[in-house]
Design an enzyme around this catalytic site. Structure first.
Site, short mmCIF file in Angstrom:
data_model
loop_
_atom_site.label_atom_id
_atom_site.label_comp_id
_atom_site.label_asym_id
_atom_site.label_seq_id
_atom_site.Cartn_x
_atom_site.Cartn_y
_atom_site.Cartn_z
N LYS A 27 0.86 -1.20 0.00
CA LYS A 27 0.00 0.00 0.00
C LYS A 27 0.89 1.24 0.00
CE LYS A 27 -3.87 2.02 2.68
NZ LYS A 27 -4.67 1.87 3.92
N SER A 44 -9.62 -0.23 7.33
CA SER A 44 -9.09 -0.01 5.98
C SER A 44 -8.50 -1.25 5.32
CB SER A 44 -8.02 1.08 6.04
OG SER A 44 -8.62 2.34 6.06
N SER A 101 -9.52 2.06 3.06
CA SER A 101 -8.64 2.78 2.15
C SER A 101 -7.63 1.87 1.43
CB SER A 101 -7.86 3.84 2.95
OG SER A 101 -7.03 3.20 3.90
#
Lengths: 487, 856
Positions: A69, A168, A144
């Site tokens: 990420k 997330s 996210s």
């Protein structure tokens, strides 16, 4: 075939297969990364029993490609956090978690998309990339860590790192139908994770296979000198006993019919496999979201203060003085949601208002912890929905049904099932539990601190009845190679 | 009347190897932005890790300042935007600072006070922003340097006191080895909170003053601010709560931000750092780091080594000096502690200053200094050689491998004391100066001094004076004297080699005018003259040592009341050269009576560390008025003291041996027994004849230079005896006339008119303070001025007046003169080859600071 050729081919596979999904912000293998040869996951490249006889067993290896990420630092890669502010920042260092995996043989192949600084539930709050749900491109991948979830669902990587501040990892995992682990707070070093809400967040794993998720977690967890809040998980995971009793929530949880049906169905599967089901009550559930947003935004207001256009990142073309430089940089480069949360955080920390908001939120946090401690005396894990809905339509997807859309406020309220684990610093694991209307479903198992291993065991058990499924558009790396590389 | 409340926030940069939250080098002076890493630059994703050394140092300071140590302290974020603060929040301690409720005992201008410490906390320093033209540059090297903030309660009252606290705190952190205390480089910084209100009305509005990066600015800024607030209140206004910035170029503070625009720091707990637990093992380390603090050490030095306050203050200012002092005495326990102090404060300090070294970085280890001083004390070398040896040792560089004894041997500098070695030199001198030799053979004593000078010249100063003189006299007169010499110092009395020859005491008599040297004219008035030859006067005096060689020098023909700076200069430089030559066993100064108390004080401040007795005496009538007259009796007694008493400054008068300071000329009508008793010592407790000299530098200049410096000091100095109804304006007029240093003789221990009337001294004190004028207070009575007793006394103290304790006006005045002379010459480079004003004469401000230091 040489290693470099193999990697190049792998990157070509990702590039090709990610055209529609948009999981990645950067696809690359940086020379000099710590990972050893051949991380493309061919078991043949790493036959068992490599080490000479008599020597100690080799350290566990994870010779896999790894997606990270883009709010986790990897030396030489960009570290955009999905923000214009850091669009051109190249990280000068590598996060401890990534470094540990690279040492075990993992090879970073790219950085995945996210909501700006991890603030969002759809990977839509970012100007840098557009990620869609691999199952249906009109729907969001969640957020996210939407890029990491989509990349795994699309079979671009077997495993990806994400971060979980309020759900997330778990929510996009559920939206994309993959496994997603949010570990116990502190078991994985946060060094290298760009801070949004420091006391809540943790680096975790998204994966297509529960065994791989478990191995990845084991390799990257453990105390780190660079993170004084990091801890070593106790060797027996807090309890040597396997999970027997599963707590479930009853009553109107505000779920869509599909999610509610799936929750009941998952409960039945567990019961059928011999687990004792016990209803539990989470009286604090309704306070979770306000407490979470108070604490998270307060911490974010300080954590994001460092982005001022002075040392790195976005710098306005012209400024009269340092103050103006800072003001311009921040107003020009931060997105709307980020500004909203910074303002909110600043507000709740104002002197004279702290008792009303921040202190109050911390009290709620304590109450949540106490209530969960109480519950875990009676049950081993809690089976909970991840999100009240399945993946919702993308804001710019015209063809998607209006009824399924969620506005920004609704998206926040919907975090109530995931934020609990963050506020209580507990481990929680999203498991794929089937499909409905062409979109995946997922449930989460939340256990007491350090119970990751027991969560894995339940997930493995569940996988026998509810195996992971991949979207038709996806194709695995071996299949790709067998088919001659996209031709 | 107003009360002022001053609290300080003192920032102490800790001397850790690395920064507080990362592994970067913590230090000063490197290329900008070289000691930085992602952590201290606030890159995304980094985390702080607490430096164990920093937290240990922090608790060490808290413990030394008597704080309650927090068993579990925690960190908080203090949020504010500034480009030099990379994270735009500072990790600090707010909710649970590591130390609370401590105190520091301060003694300032005779006033003892316990200054409470509110709290001590640890935080990270910011970087530095430098504005260069239309650019702003940032250096992040300092970012993340551990910073300890010490917050006091508002227990201080005036700038000078705050300055003293800051200096004591600086000593403490240096003693503990946690900070170098360098204010110019910002290792020690200070902000202050000031609040003034009517007496009894509690705290007023708080004004914070920032940017006080020297202790001098602390003093000036605080006094400026107190005065500013008083003026506002005086006009009936209210003081605005605000933050002000000290502008050092304009000597005033300027408003920086008001209460309305004050920062809201939005403190909240730092989630990246766990709480710190001060466990038993940690606290043991903290305990082990404690050292004897400066105040304790000063007290012990006074007690154990019988040293004076200025001596102990000098020694204990730097731990290394105090350590060196004690190590030298441990090495050579027979050495005279005063001698060790004198050398450390004088020649050693001079060498260090010239090279910019500290004692520990110099080649002068304590054993080496001990060796040098032992050689000096036992007479193997004399003072001049000792100085040259020191010079060579320092020239050898920091890692010089030569010990003093090796240098002396290499240079052939050992004293010539053996008869066999001395004889050729002396015989040759006698041969070359047959005339002088013959005079001595005829019974004249004066040429002995001349011949000795020639012997010294011939041996390049290496002849041991006493042995040489004894041999000279033996060769000229025959019979060796029978008397044992008076031990010169503790070590000297035990000297093994070379053995001293028995010697005849040589007493130098300096005729310094006065009636004692005058004669009565026919009209009955006494006029100045020359002291009659003492050889004549005391021929065959049964009470005097059998053979005394008198060396008589006339310094002037004047009466006591006619003394000029040039006369004092002549006396002082003469004494200096005599003492330097070490050729006499005692000195008598024949002086006039009226000003004897002044000259005695002056001689004391210059020569308190003398190695022989210096005896001042006087007489109201010429010596030719009868052999049993007062003057002759005083002179006889003075000669006896000079020949046999302990080293130090003596004042012999009317059969008594007075202390040189606090001598009060109180002519009393002769009693029926004929006793005159013209002097009395005031406040005699604790007075001494010997001690550290206040003006060692001033001793080594020429007479002309000294005269010039004395003149300018006297032009700046004034003694004012306060009287009822004295207009304060008078003092202001004196300031306009150039007076910068007042001795204010107040009624008693601390009373003077400070009520707001034209007769108040307050305005004069305030104006004076603004103009850098100092007021030193003595009492018209035999009282000890300490400002503790009365409201007006406290007001004097608040307005910067300096109590002189038990010193009389004469002693305080001469001390002030000596202090100015020393300050001027130290400022001028201090060596004999440069006069005042030649080079480096710093500002009046710095000069005054030096004077104040020597006065308090």
């Amino acid at each position: 075939m040489t290693d470099t050729e193999s990697l190049e081919e792998y990157l070509a596979f990702i590039r090709h297969q990610d055209r529609e999904t948009g999981s990645f912000l950067e696809i690359a293998v940086r020379p000099g990364a710590a990972g050893a040869a051949g991380a493309t996951g061919d078991p043949a490249e790493h036959p068992a029993g490599e080490s000479p006889e008599g020597s100690p067993p080799p350290p566990p290896r994870l010779p896999l490609p790894l997606a990270v990420k883009d709010n986790i630092a990897v030396r030489g890669y960009r570290l955009t956090c999905g923000s214009s502010m850091l669009e051109n920042l190249v990280s000068p260092y590598t996060a401890t978690a990534v470094e540990r995996l690279e040492r075990a043989g993992a090879r970073v192949v790219g950085k995945t998309n996210l909501d700006e600084f991890g603030m969002g539930s759809a990977t839509e709050n970012t100007p840098l990339g557009r990620t869609v749900n691999p199952w249906n491109h009109d729907f969001v991948a969640g957020g996210s860590s939407g890029g990491s979830a989509a990349a795994v669902a699309q079979q671009l990587v077997p495993v990806a790192l994400g971060s979980d501040t309020g759900g997330s990892i778990r929510q996009p995992a559920a939206f994309c139908g993959v496994y997603g682990l949010k570990p116990t707070y502190g078991t994985v070093s946060r060094y290298g994770l760009v801070a949004y809400a420091s006391s809540l967040e943790v680096i975790g794993v998204l994966g297509a296979d529960i065994g791989t998720v478990a191995r990845t977690y084991r390799l990257m967890s453990g105390v780190d000198g660079m993170d004084h809040s990091s801890v070593d998980p106790p060797p027996d995971g807090g309890s040597p006993d396997p999970v027997r009793t599963v707590g479930v929530l009853r009553g109107d949880l505000g779920l869509t019919p599909e999610v509610a049906r799936n929750y009941a169905e998952t409960e039945q599967v567990l019961q059928a496999r011999g687990y004792r089901i016990k209803p539990v009550e989470l009286t604090t559930l309704e306070y979770v979201v306000p407490a979470y947003y108070t604490i998270a935004t307060a911490e974010a207001s300080a954590n994001l203060a460092r982005y001022n256009g002075v040392r790195y990142g976005y710098r306005p073309d012209y400024a009269e003085n340092p103050e103006e430089l800072v003001r311009k940089a921040r107003s020009e480069a931060f997105g709307r949601e980020v500004k909203l949360r910074i303002l909110l955080g600043t507000y709740v920390l104002r002197s004279g208002f702290q008792d009303q908001y921040y202190t109050q939120a911390q009290k709620i946090r304590t109450l949540i912890r106490r209530e969960l401690e109480q519950i875990y005396r009676e049950v081993d894990v809690i089976l909970m929905p991840v999100f009240p809905t399945q993946a919702f339509p993308r804001a710019d997807a015209e063809g998607a049904p209006a009824f399924a859309r969620l506005d920004e406020f609704q998206q926040k309220v919907a975090d109530r099932f995931t934020c609990t684990a963050n506020l209580a610093a507990l481990p929680a694991l999203t498991v794929p539990t089937g499909l409905a209307r062409g979109l995946p479903l997922g449930m989460q198992l939340m256990g007491p601190a350090f119970s990751e291993e027991r969560l894995f065991a339940v997930a493995e058990d569940l996988a026998r009845e509810m195996p992971i499924q991949f979207p038709r558009s996806s194709i695995s790396w071996p299949e790709w190679r067998a088919a001659g590389g996209g031709s | 009347m107003y009360r002022s409340f001053v609290g300080l926030e003192i920032h102490v940069q800790l001397l850790t190897q690395t920064k507080i939250f990362c592994g970067c080098r913590a230090g000063f002076g490197d290329e900008p932005n070289t000691n930085v890493c992602p952590v201290c630059m606030g890159y995304p994703g980094v985390l702080p890790t607490l430096n164990g050394e920093a937290i240990e140092m922090a608790y060490t300071v808290a413990r030394a300042l008597n704080c309650e140590l927090t068993p579990e302290c925690s960190f908080d974020r203090k949020n504010y935007f500034y480009p030099d603060l990379p994270k735009n929040y500072q990790i600090s301690q707010y909710h649970a600072p590591l130390g609370r409720q401590g105190y520091l005992d301060l003694e300032f201008r005779k006033k003892k006070k316990r200054v409470r410490i509110h709290q001590i906390h640890l935080e990270e320093d910011a970087g530095k922003m430098i504005h260069a033209g239309d650019m702003s540059l940032l250096d992040y090297n300092r970012t993340g340097t551990p910073l300890l903030e010490i917050v006091t309660e508002p227990d201080l009252e005036i700038g000078e006191e705050a300055e003293a606290l800051l200096q004591e705190l600086r000593r403490i952190v240096r003693y503990l080895g946690v900070c170098d205390g360098n204010m110019e480089e910002g290792s020690l910084r200070c902000d202050a909170n000031v609040s003034v209100n009517l007496e009894g009305a509690g705290l007023g509005s708080k004004v914070e003053i920032k940017n006080l990066n020297s202790s001098r600015f602390v003093r000036k800024a605080l006094n400026f601010e107190i005065e500013r607030q008083e003026e506002i209140l005086e006009r009936g206004g209210t003081v605005a709560q605000e933050t002000r910035l000290w502008n050092e170029n304009r000597d005033q503070s300027e408003s920086m931000r008001t209460k309305e625009s004050a920062h809201d720091y939005r403190y909240f707990p730092e989630p990246d750092l766990p709480h710190f637990h001060a466990d038993a093992a940690f606290l043991r380390n903290v305990e082990e780091r404690q050292v004897e603090l400066p105040a304790e050490r000063r007290a012990r030095f006074q007690e154990e080594w019988k040293l004076s306050v200025p001596q102990t203050e000098f020694l204990c200012d730097e731990k290394e000096t105090a350590d060196c002092f004690e190590l030298v005495l441990a090495e050579e326990p027979e050495l005279d502690p005063e001698m060790v102090v004198t050398w450390l404060a004088g020649d050693v300090r001079k060498q260090l200053n010239r090279r910019g070294w500290s004692l520990t970085e110099s080649p002068l280890t304590p054993p080496r200094l001990a060796q040098l001083l032992r050689l000096l004390a036992e007479g193997t070398i004399h003072g001049k050689i000792a100085k040259q040896t020191l010079e060579l040792l320092f020239e050898g560089g920091r890692n010089s491998s030569l010990d003093p004894i090796e240098i002396i041997e290499e240079q052939g500098w050992k004293q010539i004391a053996h008869r066999s070695e001395l004889e050729p030199f002396i015989l040759s001198v006698i041969e070359q100066h047959e005339g002088a030799a013959e005079q001595v053979r005829q019974g004249e004593s004066k040429p002995v001094g001349f011949l000795m000078g020639q012997v010294m010249k011939a041996t390049e100063g290496r002849a041991e004076p006493a042995a040489a003189q004894a041999l000279l006299q033996e060769l000229l007169l025959g019979a060796p004297p029978a008397r044992e010499p008076r031990p010169e110092s503790r070590a000297g009395s035990e000297a093994t080699a070379p053995r001293r020859s028995p010697r005849i005491p040589t007493i130098q008599v300096l005729s310094f005018g006065g009636a004692i040297a005058g004669h009565r004219r026919e009209d009955g008035l006494v006029e100045p003259g020359d002291l009659v030859s003492l050889g004549e006067l005391f021929r065959q005096d049964p009470d005097l040592p059998e053979q005394i060689v008198f060396e008589e020098i006339r310094l002037g023909r004047f009466l006591s009341e006619e003394i000029t700076p040039a006369d004092w200069s002549a006396l002082l430089t003469r004494l200096a050269s005599t003492l330097e030559e070490r050729s006499v066993q005692g000195i008598v100064v024949a002086h006039g009576t009226d000003t004897l108390a002044y000259t005695a004080g002056l001689v004391y401040w210059f020569f308190a560390d003398t190695s022989v007795p210096i005896v001042l005496t006087a007489g109201a009538v010429p010596t030719d008025e009868g052999e049993r007259g007062e003057s002759v009796a005083n002179l006889r007694r003075a000669v006896q003291v000079a020949a046999g008493a302990e080293a130090g400054i003596h004042v012999v008068y009317g059969g008594e041996d007075f202390m040189p300071v606090n001598l009060r000329f109180e002519r009393i009508a002769p009693s029926p027994e004929g006793e005159t008793g013209s002097f009395r010592t005031w406040n005699p407790v604790g007075l001494r004849r010997r001690g550290a000299a206040l003006a060692p530098t001033a001793r080594s200049v020429t007479r002309e230079v000294l005269t010039a410096v004395l003149e300018s000091a006297l032009r700046r100095t004034f003694v004012v005896r306060v009287f009822p109804g004295m207009p304060g304006e008078t003092l202001i007029a004196l300031m306009d006339a150039g007076i910068r240093y007042f001795i204010l003789e107040i009624y008693d221990t601390g009373t003077a008119n400070l009520r707001e009337t034209p007769f108040s001294l307050r305005k004069a004190l305030v104006r004076g303070r603004e103009r850098g004028v100092s007021f030193f207070c003595t009492s018209q009575q035999e009282g000890v001025v300490d400002f503790s007793g009365y409201v007006t006394a406290h007001e004097l103290w608040r307005n910067g007046a300096i109590p002189m304790g038990g010193l009389t006006t004469e002693s305080a005045f001469t001390r002030l003169v000596a202090a100015q002379v020393e300050a001027a010459l130290v400022g001028a480079g201090g060596s004999s080859d440069s006069g005042a004003g030649d080079r480096g004469y710093q500002s009046e401000e710095e000069f005054r600071e030096r004077v104040l230091h020597l006065m308090t």
